[in-house]
Design an enzyme around this catalytic site. Structure first.
Site, short mmCIF file in Angstrom:
data_model
loop_
_atom_site.label_atom_id
_atom_site.label_comp_id
_atom_site.label_asym_id
_atom_site.label_seq_id
_atom_site.Cartn_x
_atom_site.Cartn_y
_atom_site.Cartn_z
N PRO A 1 0.37 41.64 -27.30
CA PRO A 1 1.66 41.77 -28.23
C PRO A 1 2.25 40.55 -28.25
O PRO A 1 2.84 39.96 -27.12
CB PRO A 1 2.21 43.06 -27.37
CG PRO A 1 1.46 43.66 -26.48
CD PRO A 1 0.53 42.74 -26.19
N GLU A 2 2.46 39.99 -29.56
CA GLU A 2 3.37 38.65 -29.50
C GLU A 2 4.53 39.54 -30.51
O GLU A 2 4.84 40.69 -30.46
CB GLU A 2 2.59 37.62 -30.36
CG GLU A 2 1.25 37.23 -29.59
CD GLU A 2 0.67 36.08 -30.42
OE1 GLU A 2 1.44 35.60 -31.15
OE2 GLU A 2 -0.52 36.16 -30.34
N LYS B 1 9.59 38.71 -26.91
CA LYS B 1 8.42 39.93 -26.83
C LYS B 1 9.08 40.89 -25.93
O LYS B 1 7.98 41.97 -25.25
CB LYS B 1 7.23 39.28 -26.01
CG LYS B 1 6.59 38.18 -26.99
CD LYS B 1 5.26 37.25 -26.34
CE LYS B 1 5.10 36.07 -27.11
NZ LYS B 1 4.02 35.15 -26.38
N ARG C 1 -5.88 28.15 -23.40
CA ARG C 1 -5.90 29.39 -24.03
C ARG C 1 -7.01 28.86 -25.11
O ARG C 1 -7.47 27.82 -25.71
CB ARG C 1 -4.86 29.50 -25.02
CG ARG C 1 -3.80 30.01 -24.36
CD ARG C 1 -3.68 31.25 -23.61
NE ARG C 1 -2.79 31.65 -22.75
CZ ARG C 1 -2.80 31.64 -21.47
NH1 ARG C 1 -4.02 31.16 -20.87
NH2 ARG C 1 -2.03 31.91 -20.54
#
Length: 328
Positions: free
Chosen positions: A2-3, A58, A316
């Site tokens: 979730p961003e 967030k 990432r």
DNA sequence: CACTTGACCTGTCCGC
DNA sequence: TGCGGACAGGTCAAGT
């Protein structure tokens, strides 16, 4: 994963679904996930009604009539799913043959939930057929359920978190801005008063790091995660490893626009569901159908047809078009 | 102080 | 078929 767009989608859903509901009972199985003392829960959560559902970066904020707030971070695999409406009752819901995972031992949380005769089925039918975003949720609670909020009207809010990185905590509403994270986090990129000037200004102090690392840094701008970092960098035709100070002024301005556009589109599509993410009704988001590079390695770049590649940047998984995005 | 890396977790996938 | 290891990524702590 979730961003900002995913958390905002959950916020909007919860805002519609839980405001005014009064908390009757809370069940949780992880001290780490919900560290508050039982006495505080009893005093400031049980019997309180939900007055607002907010978001900062967030982080979700569920305000209560007690003057306390539930502060919730979904981290990677967290879900907040509301289940209301008519509830089929079953005397021993965790031992019925219809249970999806009936051939294993119920977790302590499930066992406790069984005591209060839960055993709900969240189906596509419940949420209406024909919705573009199908449900990803089966019966709740499931093995990933960490916290169950029960409201006095019989509806429930489930906090599920497969990887247990997420957390829920209860604190006075007035203290929320004093959390370290809240003091350090950068501005909301989708606010109308967030200008391209401020955007560029915020990045200046990170001149020597890569643009991708800076985008992911929550103290620069709030809410950007791996998906929308890659998508917006592709949109602005910037290589993720370009040092912030080397990004041409014009491209910086495009990046500002791309980041906002891509996040607004993602909110419109209900967020991105790669594996776990669902909204407050348990449904997937569909932004991934629109993604240009994220998780699209081996496919053609929609702009030039070059094959998209994946590599590691800022720790990432990172996706680029090697033709459109070159180091400056 | 700026910046990078590892830890936190569990489910999934890949190679042997 | 099973098993070990890599991988997924938001944030913080610890490292350079």
């Amino acid at each position: 994963m979730p961003e900002l767009p995913e958390v905002e989608t959950v916020r909007r859903g919860l805002h519609e679904l839980i405001i005014g509901r009064v908390v009757k009972k809370v069940t949780h199985d992880t001290p780490k996930g919900f560290p508050n003392a039982a006495a505080d829960v009893e005093a400031f959560l049980i019997g309180s009604s939900v007055t607002d559902v907010r978001r900062r970066a967030k982080v979700l904020l569920i305000d209560l009539s007690s003057g306390y707030t539930l502060v919730i971070h979904l981290k990677m695999t967290g879900q907040l799913v509301f289940v209301g409406g008519a509830r089929p009752r079953s005397p021993k819901p965790f031992q019925t043959a219809s249970h999806r995972v009936s051939n294993r031992v119920p977790t302590p949380l499930e066992a406790r939930a069984a005591d209060v005769s839960e055993g709900l089925t969240v189906t596509a039918e419940r949420f209406g057929a024909g919705h573009p975003n199908e449900s990803l949720i089966g019966e709740l609670p499931d093995r990933s359920t960490r916290v169950i909020f029960e409201f006095v009207d019989g509806s429930h809010l489930y906090f599920n978190d497969q990887r247990k990185f997420g957390w829920v905590r209860l604190m006075p509403t007035l203290e929320v801005p004093n959390i370290d994270f809240m003091k350090k986090v950068g501005p909301e990129p989708l606010e109308h008063d967030f200008t391209v000037m401020e955007f560029k200004e915020r990045f200046k102090r990170r001149a020597k790091t890569s643009i991708k690392a800076a985008l992911l840094d929550q103290t620069v701008v709030a809410g950007v995660g791996n998906i929308y970092a890659d998508e917006s960098l592709w949109g602005a035709a910037i290589h993720p490893l370009t040092r912030v100070g080397e990004v041409p002024e014009a491209k910086f301005e495009v990046l500002y626009t791309e980041l906002r556009d891509v996040m607004n589109l993602a909110i419109e599509k209900g967020g991105s569901t790669d594996k776990n993410y669902v909204n407050a009704e348990g449904k997937k988001g569909s932004y991934m159908d629109f993604a240009r590079v994220f998780r699209r390695e081996g496919h053609e770049c929609p702009r030039c047809g070059t094959i998209i590649i994946k590599f590691k940047a800022a720790g990432r998984g990172t996706h680029i078009c090697p033709q459109c995005q070159v180091l400056e």
